[in-house]
Design an enzyme around this catalytic site. Sequence first.
Site, short mmCIF file in Angstrom:
data_model
loop_
_atom_site.label_atom_id
_atom_site.label_comp_id
_atom_site.label_asym_id
_atom_site.label_seq_id
_atom_site.Cartn_x
_atom_site.Cartn_y
_atom_site.Cartn_z
N CYS A 1 3.47 -3.00 4.00
CA CYS A 1 2.64 -1.85 4.37
C CYS A 1 3.42 -1.05 5.42
CB CYS A 1 1.25 -2.27 4.83
SG CYS A 1 1.18 -3.30 6.31
N GLY A 2 2.76 -0.19 6.16
CA GLY A 2 3.48 0.64 7.12
C GLY A 2 4.11 -0.18 8.22
N THR A 3 3.33 -1.08 8.82
CA THR A 3 3.83 -1.93 9.89
C THR A 3 4.05 -3.38 9.46
OG1 THR A 3 1.57 -2.49 10.52
CG2 THR A 3 2.59 -0.60 11.66
N GLY A 4 3.42 -3.79 8.37
CA GLY A 4 3.41 -5.20 7.95
C GLY A 4 2.28 -5.98 8.61
N MET B 1 -1.08 -6.25 6.34
CA MET B 1 -0.83 -7.15 5.21
C MET B 1 -0.79 -8.60 5.69
SD MET B 1 -0.72 -5.80 2.21
CE MET B 1 -0.10 -4.47 1.16
N HIS C 1 11.03 -23.75 9.14
CA HIS C 1 10.05 -24.46 9.98
C HIS C 1 8.61 -24.29 9.53
CE1 HIS C 1 12.59 -25.13 13.88
NE2 HIS C 1 13.23 -25.48 12.79
N HIS D 1 8.10 -30.66 10.40
CA HIS D 1 7.53 -29.33 10.11
C HIS D 1 6.42 -29.44 9.06
CE1 HIS D 1 10.72 -27.86 12.57
NE2 HIS D 1 11.64 -28.34 11.76
N ASP E 1 0.87 -1.18 0.00
CA ASP E 1 0.00 0.00 0.00
C ASP E 1 0.91 1.23 0.00
OD1 ASP E 1 0.92 0.26 2.61
OD2 ASP E 1 -1.06 0.25 3.55
C1 RB5 Z 1 -1.57 2.93 6.38
O1 RB5 Z 1 -1.51 4.17 7.01
C2 RB5 Z 1 -1.26 1.83 7.38
O2 RB5 Z 1 -2.33 1.66 8.25
C3 RB5 Z 1 -0.92 0.56 6.66
O3 RB5 Z 1 0.15 0.75 5.82
C4 RB5 Z 1 -0.52 -0.63 7.55
O4 RB5 Z 1 0.48 -0.25 8.44
C5 RB5 Z 1 -1.60 -1.38 8.17
O5 RB5 Z 1 -1.38 -2.37 8.88
#
Ligand code: RB5
Length: 143
Positions: free
Chosen positions: A65-68, A71, A98, A133, A8
């Site tokens: 994404c911002g934090t992963g 996603m 694993h 595994h 994103d």
């Molecule tokens: C977008 O601002 C942010 O929420 C998205 O990239 C992601 O971190 C969501 O988990």
Amino acid sequence: MKVAIGSDHGGFALKKVILVLLVELGYEIQDVGCYTLDSVDYPGFAAMVSAKVTSGEADRGILICGTGIGMSMAANKHQGIRAALCSEQYTAHMSREHNDANVLCLGERVTGSGVAEEIVRTWLSTPFGGGRHQRRIQLFDTV
Ligand code: RB5
């Protein structure tokens, strides 16, 4: 190996870095977007990459994404996807050995580009260990 990749807006800049690395390493790439910094919704990109992996069109997927977190949550809703959110190399290695992770998730706002590149190198080159595994990941489908 064919690699599908998506992000994103929060992962767009890191996706560009990872694309350069994938080209250097000789992987066949399918980039499902996004293609600009305009705000978009990550679940659609998780769905597109997951579909490519489960259909066999791609061998592995990478989602950023911002934090992963978003996603990885979205990708793991898709049957047959084993998405691993990694912020360091050891987890990336173990998620392959694993867990036979078939999707790697990264957080651009969490993981620097140098570490992310090492994670991608490791994750794409580490084989699944099989054996016990394999039995364990097969149990995912029975719960
Ligand atoms: C977008 O601002 C942010 O929420 C998205 O990239 C992601 O971190 C969501 O988990």
